[in-house]
Enzyme design. Sequence first.
Site, short mmCIF file in Angstrom:
data_model
loop_
_atom_site.label_atom_id
_atom_site.label_comp_id
_atom_site.label_asym_id
_atom_site.label_seq_id
_atom_site.Cartn_x
_atom_site.Cartn_y
_atom_site.Cartn_z
CG ASP A 94 -1.86 1.15 1.32
OD1 ASP A 94 -1.56 2.19 0.71
OD2 ASP A 94 -2.88 1.03 2.00
CE LYS A 99 -6.82 8.81 2.58
NZ LYS A 99 -6.40 7.51 3.07
C1 LIG Z 1 -6.98 6.27 3.38
C2 LIG Z 1 -6.19 5.03 3.27
C3 LIG Z 1 -6.77 3.83 2.82
C4 LIG Z 1 -8.25 3.73 2.50
O1 LIG Z 1 -8.59 4.50 1.40
P1 LIG Z 1 -10.05 5.10 1.13
O2 LIG Z 1 -9.89 5.79 -0.16
O3 LIG Z 1 -10.37 6.00 2.28
O4 LIG Z 1 -11.00 3.93 1.08
C5 LIG Z 1 -5.96 2.72 2.69
N1 LIG Z 1 -4.65 2.78 3.01
C6 LIG Z 1 -4.07 3.90 3.46
C7 LIG Z 1 -2.61 3.89 3.79
C8 LIG Z 1 -4.81 5.06 3.60
O5 LIG Z 1 -4.21 6.17 4.07
#
Ligand SMILES: *Cc1c(COP(=O)(O)O)cnc(C)c1O
Length: 387
Positions: free
Chosen positions: A177, A202
């Site tokens: 991720d 993000k």
């Molecule tokens: C925000 C986030 C997610 C989840 O993403 P959404 O778009 O809110 O569903 C997953 N992994 C990380 C590291 C995040 O910061």
Amino acid sequence: MKGDPGQKSFATRAIHAGQAPDPTTGAVTVPIYQTSTYEYVEAGRHTGYEYARVQNPTRRALERNVASLEEGLDGHAFASGMAAIASVMTLVPADQHVVASRTVYGGTYRLFEQVLDRYRLRVSWVDTTDLDAVAGAIVPETRLVFLESPTNPLMDVTDIAAVAEIAHRRGALVCVDNTFLSPYLQQPLRHGADLVVHSTTKFLNGHSDSIGGIVITTREQDAQWFAFLQKSVGAILSPFDSFLTLRGTKTLAVRMDRHEANARAVAALLEGHPKVRRLFYPGLASHPGHDVQRRQATGYGAMIAFDLGTLEAATTLLNGFEVFTLAESLGGVESLVSHPATMTHAAIPEDQRRALGVGPGLVRLSVGIEDAGDLLADLEHALSRVA
Ligand SMILES: *Cc1c(COP(=O)(O)O)cnc(C)c1O
């Protein structure tokens, strides 16, 4: 080269990859194809586009763009980061096993423990900064190692190449991720990861005005599987959100440079500040993950956590900002401040939270791209209110 800038540098690919001018009109910007279906050319023959759950040109442009930035084979965009992660987890059949970073995003923890447990997913939560712990957790049924680096909120850094080597030797795939750094600062596929997932919400979108997710693949069979999931499960990114995110990625390189410069200035202010008990930023030589991050990334990102010791101190600080906004999320142009113990990590029982190092005095910043002087003055002023 239009739409396929191949081996051009990152900032060029950010603007051109996947984005050839529209063949009908020459429109420079990929239009929002706000349609649910497409006309067949004649009975039995379509244009390659049949129905918009399956194919949409705006979404496709974004997918090709981010795949290029991560140097992957292909990309598939989903309705949120969680929808993208849930799609990745379909690679692990029932009764098979996953090794995951113990400090993953809270939503990922909840998905694994409270949804996928129904499908008999077996998970070992380990400190993936400890390579022996990773090796020790892998069993014959392990299909996937799921990593975040750096993690939220304490910025633990995992050696992606070392974990990939361990996992591959034992027949498991590695998914990273990469939300916290974006492909501008870290490209996990270069270090042996098989899959990259993002919450595009993000840094990729970067303007706090869209929710989305994307999976980047390296193997043709996985790319086909994620296309099949878009069609069969349907948790796709909308044309409008695809457009917004594609507009975001065009400026990723310039935004990340500014995020990074501002974060370094903020970390320098916090380092050694008399009211700051502990500071977590991988850019500091004192951070335990500093050397690994310097090797595997081209920067340290814009996420910083620090501990003021008590809830009272944290609360005073949180209520004392003018420029930083008190809100969850991260990666947008605006600077945000959050309080993990009562916000992002509130669902974790207190003893577990403390064991992870998330105490009541911990504060997290997502440093935006405002003027650095204004950010430093705001932070200095908020800290001055703390007793
Ligand atoms: C925000 C986030 C997610 C989840 O993403 P959404 O778009 O809110 O569903 C997953 N992994 C990380 C590291 C995040 O910061």
